[in-house]
Design a protein around this motif. Structure first.
Motif, PDB file in Angstrom:
ATOM      1  N   GLN A 126      -0.007   6.439   5.629  1.00  0.00           N
ATOM      2  CA  GLN A 126      -1.113   6.499   6.575  1.00  0.00           C
ATOM      3  C   GLN A 126      -2.245   7.374   6.043  1.00  0.00           C
ATOM      4  O   GLN A 126      -2.012   8.297   5.244  1.00  0.00           O
ATOM      5  N   ASP A 155      -2.074  11.356   5.200  1.00  0.00           N
ATOM      6  CA  ASP A 155      -0.835  11.802   4.565  1.00  0.00           C
ATOM      7  C   ASP A 155      -1.157  12.616   3.311  1.00  0.00           C
ATOM      8  O   ASP A 155      -2.053  12.262   2.530  1.00  0.00           O
ATOM      9  N   ARG A 165       3.515  14.610   6.335  1.00  0.00           N
ATOM     10  CA  ARG A 165       2.785  14.061   7.478  1.00  0.00           C
ATOM     11  C   ARG A 165       3.029  14.958   8.687  1.00  0.00           C
ATOM     12  O   ARG A 165       4.158  15.062   9.150  1.00  0.00           O
TER      13      ARG A 165
END
Length: 349
Positions: A157, A160, A195
């Motif tokens: 994502q 990250d 994350r």
């Protein structure tokens, strides 16, 4: 009525009509004017505007005021009289519309760009503040975007942090790219990502580049990010965008991380872009921001040194302090609280 009188009346009417038409015709400019100020050490709806967890924090007092600019909206028009009025006002600037709003950009695209600039500004500000406070920090690649049709979509994502690739530590986007390109198309690449302060491993199978089918890619773009223990949440008005709040964000974070109160008894405003090393660079509309700070009762305004030449007139009721780095700004604020050193703080000459 005589012929001369009729001529004068008709001329006057035509003049009024022409003036009205000119006044109503929009001009291709926008105006920067003094906007709002926000005390970043304060709260909104019971929530602190800068909230920090994961590390030790300290109480603060005083004000650190982020300044903003009121700008002609992307979907609004500016008349000639409005532009002329703003041109002659010392705390306003008139700029060609294409400088502020690139041709072909939608309102949504403009807002998205400003939000992205704000997010990056906050990330860099946090990194600069953590380093200034002497806390551990690691520079690592960060994922800026993920291609929707790429193999990493749904696995990696935006936001990250990339800690390792195939078990090897990485510190720059170039490190990541080099390790990916060491594979063949169809190979599996193992990413260790951070994350939201949690470390996980993700496997992504490479595909061929659209421009070079033999070149392995995973469909991500990267920049430089930072890994640290502090979790910083900014609860400022989401309509505020752009990168110029970086300096004040960094000071607010540093003040909460430092046992020594940074602005006791002071109302400090300022503006400036900042990078993760603490370097402060120039911003636009400095006169408008100084005017907003003076209007809202600030006693000190921190000006990027590279902006000093842009200050049109020294304000009456606010002290200008020039800064080029976060450490310099911290030292200057400390000196302003000490009567023996106040005179040593340098302003824009």
């Amino acid at each position: 009525m005589t012929k001369q009188t009729w001529t004068a009346v008709v001329s006057a009417i035509l003049f009024v009509v022409c003036a009205a038409v000119i006044a109503m015709v929009p001009v291709n400019y926008v105006v920067w004017a003094p906007g709002s100020t926000t005390n970043l050490l304060g709260a909104s709806n019971g929530r602190p505007l800068v909230a920090i967890s994961g590390v030790r924090t300290y109480p603060t007092s005083g004000d650190l005021m982020m300044t903003t600019v009121a700008v002609t909206r992307a979907d609004a028009e500016l008349s000639l009289p409005e532009a002329l009025y703003a041109y002659w006002m010392p705390d306003r600037e008139v700029l060609p519309r294409e400088i502020v709003y690139p041709p072909g950009s939608s309102i949504g695209e403009v807002q998205q760009r400003e939000t992205e600039q704000m997010d990056m500004s906050q990330s860099e500000a946090v990194a600069a503040a953590i380093q200034a406070a002497g806390l551990p920090i690691q520079r690592v690649p960060i994922v800026e975007s993920v291609a929707t049709a790429g193999p990493a979509n749904g696995k990696i994502q935006a936001g990250d942090l990339l800690v390792k690739v195939d078990g090897k530590n990485v510190t720059t986007p170039e490190d990541v790219a080099s390790l990916i390109e060491g594979h063949r198309v169809g190979d599996e690449v193992k990413f260790t990502i951070d994350r939201h302060q949690k470390t996980t491993e993700v496997d992504v199978v490479t595909s061929g580049s659209n421009t070079n089918p033999g070149r392995p890619v995973v469909g991500i773009t990267m920049g430089s990010g930072y890994r640290h223990s502090a979790v910083v949440e900014f609860n400022v008005d989401q309509s505020i965008g752009g990168p110029s709040g970086g300096l004040m964000f960094a000071l607010a974070v540093y003040d909460k991380l430092s046992p020594k109160n940074l602005v006791t008894g002071l109302r400090v405003a300022g503006s400036g872009m900042i990078d993760g090393t603490g370097k402060i660079t120039s911003v636009g509309a400095i006169d408008a921001k100084i005017s907003a700070a003076e209007r809202d009762g600030a006693s000190v305004f921190l000006v990027p040194e590279s902006n000093c030449a842009d200050v049109s007139a020294k304000p009456r009721n606010i002290r200008l302090v020039k800064v080029s780095g976060l450490g310099q700004a911290i030292d200057a604020l400390g000196d302003l609280q000490d009567p023996a050193h106040q005179a040593e703080v340098k302003g824009c000459s």
